[in-house]
Enzyme design. Structure first.
Site, PDB file in Angstrom:
ATOM      1  N   GLY A 279       0.816  -1.209   0.000  1.00 25.48           N
ATOM      2  CA  GLY A 279       0.000   0.000   0.000  1.00 25.48           C
ATOM      3  C   GLY A 279       0.847   1.255   0.000  1.00 25.48           C
TER       4      GLY A 279
ATOM      5  N   GLY B 226       1.482  -6.753   3.924  1.00 23.92           N
ATOM      6  CA  GLY B 226       2.732  -7.448   3.645  1.00 23.92           C
ATOM      7  C   GLY B 226       3.779  -7.232   4.714  1.00 23.92           C
TER       8      GLY B 226
ATOM      9  N   ALA C 133       1.412  -1.735  13.958  1.00 21.04           N
ATOM     10  CA  ALA C 133       1.841  -2.827  14.835  1.00 21.04           C
ATOM     11  C   ALA C 133       1.766  -2.419  16.302  1.00 21.04           C
ATOM     12  CB  ALA C 133       3.260  -3.258  14.470  1.00 21.04           C
TER      13      ALA C 133
ATOM     14  N   ASN D 205       8.991  -9.230  16.069  1.00 24.28           N
ATOM     15  CA  ASN D 205       9.398 -10.367  15.246  1.00 24.28           C
ATOM     16  C   ASN D 205      10.629  -9.929  14.480  1.00 24.28           C
ATOM     17  OD1 ASN D 205       9.721 -12.027  12.817  1.00 24.28           O
ATOM     18  ND2 ASN D 205       7.741 -12.922  13.306  1.00 24.28           N
TER      19      ASN D 205
ATOM     20  N   GLN E 172      11.108  -5.265   6.935  1.00 22.54           N
ATOM     21  CA  GLN E 172      10.612  -3.902   6.819  1.00 22.54           C
ATOM     22  C   GLN E 172      11.752  -2.896   6.697  1.00 22.54           C
ATOM     23  OE1 GLN E 172       7.121  -2.249   7.108  1.00 22.54           O
ATOM     24  NE2 GLN E 172       7.311  -4.027   5.798  1.00 22.54           N
TER      25      GLN E 172
ATOM     26  N   GLY F  51       7.439   2.344  15.568  1.00 18.71           N
ATOM     27  CA  GLY F  51       7.269   2.023  14.157  1.00 18.71           C
ATOM     28  C   GLY F  51       8.577   1.629  13.502  1.00 18.71           C
TER      29      GLY F  51
ATOM     30  N   GLY G 110       8.814   0.347   9.546  1.00 21.49           N
ATOM     31  CA  GLY G 110       9.001   0.406   8.100  1.00 21.49           C
ATOM     32  C   GLY G 110       9.496   1.737   7.580  1.00 21.49           C
ATOM     33  N   GLU G 111       8.939   2.831   8.086  1.00 18.39           N
ATOM     34  CA  GLU G 111       9.294   4.137   7.544  1.00 18.39           C
ATOM     35  C   GLU G 111      10.626   4.649   8.074  1.00 18.39           C
ATOM     36  OE1 GLU G 111       5.130   6.245   6.550  1.00 18.39           O
ATOM     37  OE2 GLU G 111       5.346   5.551   8.608  1.00 18.39           O
TER      38      GLU G 111
END
Length: 731
Positions: free
Chosen positions: A241, A467, A510, A615, A622, A687, A689-690
């Site tokens: 996304g 994902g 998350a 995890n 990520q 967070g 991913g970013e």
């Protein structure tokens, strides 16, 4: 009954005491076998036998009015079921049947590529053919602004300041004043935007590719004019996304309206070119960085001004200077933004909005300042790390940026870095670069339900998985808290009939949905402790056994039929008293061809502190994904528009160049430093991913400078720009 928890104080670290060893473990994704075998049902999969196909029609002018849609031009299309447009819908032009069902309200065109109609047919091929042949007439606006550099439609915001920037800048011994630019970016998720709509009476069920179901449900209900209680959205699997699927889109609304009128399911899947034309892009930016320091390298002044674009009346503006406002301290700080209104595809959130492009400029400016001062870039950053947020005065809830910088420099061999332009490998210049990483952290209201029976546990929430590993981590949290093997926990996601969660976006999913799952499981633990006759703090649940109050019994004996708890979490006082952010450091080594300007990334290292890792495998994926996005931002990704017409030139993945396998180094390492953020949320996470993208591209561009002398102020660093910069630098 939902138990609501507000984050008002530092939280105990219960997940450090449960002793299962499941939290943090690099476990596989439970849905992985379904995905690799093609059994995971995405939005466009599992089409009902009686479903019809819809294809969107897009405007071919940058701005103006639609004066006519000639439905007769496609009336003979075999299997044509209808053309939706404006305020009316023709079921079959040959039969002349009409009904009310607007797809694009009104007749205004705001940008080239805007969806203006939907063609529906028995087959996809027929719908596509009719959509391409449909004759549309326009009254085009002759004075349209499509070029951001030339538009006069500017909205200037008030500067955000701390201290006196001008006074601090004027007394600095060394000053830097540089302009940078970044092009528009596309999210370009692997799964195109798709929707399958079906009505049962007044109830609408949409199978869609959506990131935030709680708000998507409200948006869709409003768009089709029904009560949100009559809308159900299903998004169990989403093929990426990156912000492009945060809001409800034209594919979902048009499918719902057509399905209601036709009284049969309708599927609308965007072609890749439609995705580029009609889905929110990241804005282009121009940025000005002004830095002032004393001779010791202490920052006195920092200013980061930017100019971004969006469509008229759109409320979003890329927060370019977001990280610049807290990453480094200075006596005088100033940040100002100008929003230019242009007739282009609207801009919105694309992965790491703000930091992804803002840190490309900030971290290159810091590197150049270090060079002017004759300082090591790592040491300059270490010298200027603040103890609290310089703009708000809030103490950081947890920060290990200094540790990330030092640890990364040691692991990467930073001490072996050579002076600019002095390291060669045949025809290749070789150099190293680095940058800080920062991404502010958020807790968003979320709810989850946990069911515990003798057979195992079930987690239910409308949280989505784009994902990133949501199925895995929520299962791990429940298993850890309830003393079960992870195989005994089923996670159910992506259904608006489940408790409403934050959704996937902003790197808050998350932490938020995970905290709700944790709290629901914690409430079940309290019931189990009562049945064991002990305090919750004395209860141990491991491997299906319960221990406490001098007893040890199988967990199943404490459950009559099923224990069910639902909990929600929301931000509270700690979000005001403390500032939470993930931090890290990126290091890169590149080779630059002396004659062609080609840049090859040889190796990258990211050292990050992002709270508790739920995890290790999904977190690493990520972070690596973000770093690869940094490669693209630095070297290849550039969405191009024709300034004469506003139409997009790079409309697919053949022309919009994302990094391919050959562009990504085999030596790519991520290191997580141990950290807990007790003020962030009940599970001490941040967070992920970013943070991986924030600063990664700047490390590569700083490595290009060290390799061959080229400073790249207009990104990406394509070979022609690198050659020009090398010539300007005398290499």
């Amino acid at each position: 009954m939902t138990k609501t928890f507000r984050m008002d104080e530092a939280q105990p670290r219960l997940l450090d005491e449960t002793g299962q060893g499941i939290i943090g473990a690099p476990l596989d994704r439970p849905e992985g076998p379904k995905k690799v075998s093609g059994r995971a049902a995405y939005a466009a999969d599992g089409m009902p036998d009686n479903a019809a196909h819809g294809v969107l029609v897009r405007a071919t002018i940058p701005r103006g009015r639609i004066t006519g849609i000639d439905t007769a031009s496609v009336a003979e299309t075999p299997g044509l079921l209808g053309v939706f447009h404006g305020p009316r819908f023709i079921r079959n032009p040959a039969q002349g049947m009409a009904g009310e069902a607007p797809v694009q309200p009104g007749d205004e065109v705001h940008y080239h590529g805007q969806p203006i109609a939907l063609v529906v047919a028995e087959s996809f091929e027929a719908a596509r053919d009719a959509a391409q042949r449909l004759v549309v007439s326009y009254d085009a606006d002759a004075n349209v602004d499509t070029d951001p550099a030339k538009t006069d439609a500017l909205e200037k915001g008030d500067p955000e300041t701390a201290g006196d920037f001008e006074a601090a800048f004027s007394k600095a011994d060394v000053t830097l004043d540089r302009a940078y630019s970044t092009p528009p970016h596309a999210a370009a998720a692997m799964e195109p935007h798709a929707a399958l709509a079906e009505w049962e009476g007044e109830t609408l069920t949409l199978r869609g590719a959506q990131q935030m179901l709680k708000t998507n449900r409200l948006e869709l209900a409003d768009a089709v004019g029904i009560d949100p209680e009559n809308v159900r959205i299903l998004s169990p699997y989403i093929g990426g996304g990156f912000g492009s699927k945060l809001g409800i889109g034209p594919e979902a609304v048009s499918a719902a309206l057509a399905a209601r009128e036709l009284r049969r399911p309708v599927r609308v899947v965007m072609a890749r070119q439609t995705v580029f034309d009609a889905v929110l892009r990241r804005t282009e930016t121009t940025q000005r960085l002004r830095l002032g320091a004393d001779r010791s390298g202490r920052l006195l002044a920092l200013s980061h001004d930017d100019r971004v674009t969006n469509l008229q009346d759109e409320g979003f503006a890329e927060p370019v200077s977001q990280a610049s406002q807290f990453l480094y301290g200075a006596e005088g700080l100033s940040f100002a933004q100008t929003l230019a209104r242009v007739s282009r595809t609207p801009s919105g959130s694309v992965r790491a909005p703000g930091e992804a492009v803002g840190m490309l400029a900030l971290e290159q400016a810091m590197d150049e300042l270090a060079e002017m001062l004759g300082m090591c870039p790592v040491e300059l950053r270490l010298k200027n790390l603040p103890e609290k947020n310089p703009m708000t005065g809030q103490p950081f809830s947890a920060t290990r940026l200094a540790d990330c910088l030092r640890d990364g420099a040691e692991r990467f061999g930073w001490k072996d870095r050579k002076p600019v332009g002095t390291r060669r490998d045949g025809e290749w210049y070789v150099g190293m670069g680095m940058a800080s990483a920062a991404r502010s952290n958020m807790l968003i209201e979320s709810a989850a339900r946990v069911r515990l029976s003798a057979e195992g546990a079930v987690v239910e929430t409308d949280m989505t998985d784009i994902g990133t590993g949501t199925y895995a981590i929520l299962g791990q949290i429940a298993a850890e808290m309830l003393g079960l093997p992870v195989e005994k926990v089923e996670v159910r996601l992506g259904d608006t009939r489940f408790p409403a969660a934050a959704g996937s976006g902003g790197s808050f999913g998350a932490s938020s949905a995970g905290s709700a799952t944790f709290l629901a499981a914690k409430a079940i633990r309290e019931t189990l402790a009562e049945r064991m006759g002990c305090e919750p703090s004395d209860l141990t649940l491991q491997n299906g056994m319960a221990r406490g109050g001098n007893r040890e019994v199988p967990l199943s004996e404490l459950i009559d039929a099923e224990l069910v708890e639902e909990a929600s979490v929301e931000a509270g006082d700690t979000s005001e008293s403390h500032f939470s952010s993930g931090f890290g450091a990126h290091f890169a080594e590149v080779a630059v061809h002396a004659y062609t300007g080609e840049v090859r990334v040889r190796r990258m290292l990211g050292v990050m502190a992002m709270g508790r890792i739920l995890n290790e495998k999904t977190a690493r994926s990520q972070a690596l994904g973000g770093m690869i996005w940094g490669v693209g931002s630095a070297l290849t990704e550039e969405m191009a528009h024709d300034p004469r017409t506003g139409h997009m030139v790079t409309r697919d993945l053949a022309n919009y160049h994302v990094p391919a396998h050959a562009d990504v180094p085999g030596d790519m390492t991520v290191v997580f430093l141990e950290e807990r953020d007790d003020m962030a949320n009940p599970i001490q996470t941040k967070g992920i991913g970013e943070l991986g993208i924030s600063g990664a591209g700047a490390a590569i561009l700083n490595a290009v400078r060290n390799a061959c002398g080229a400073r790249i102020y207009d990104m990406p660093a394509t070979p022609d720009r690198v050659i020009a910069a090398m010539d300007a630098a005398g290499y």
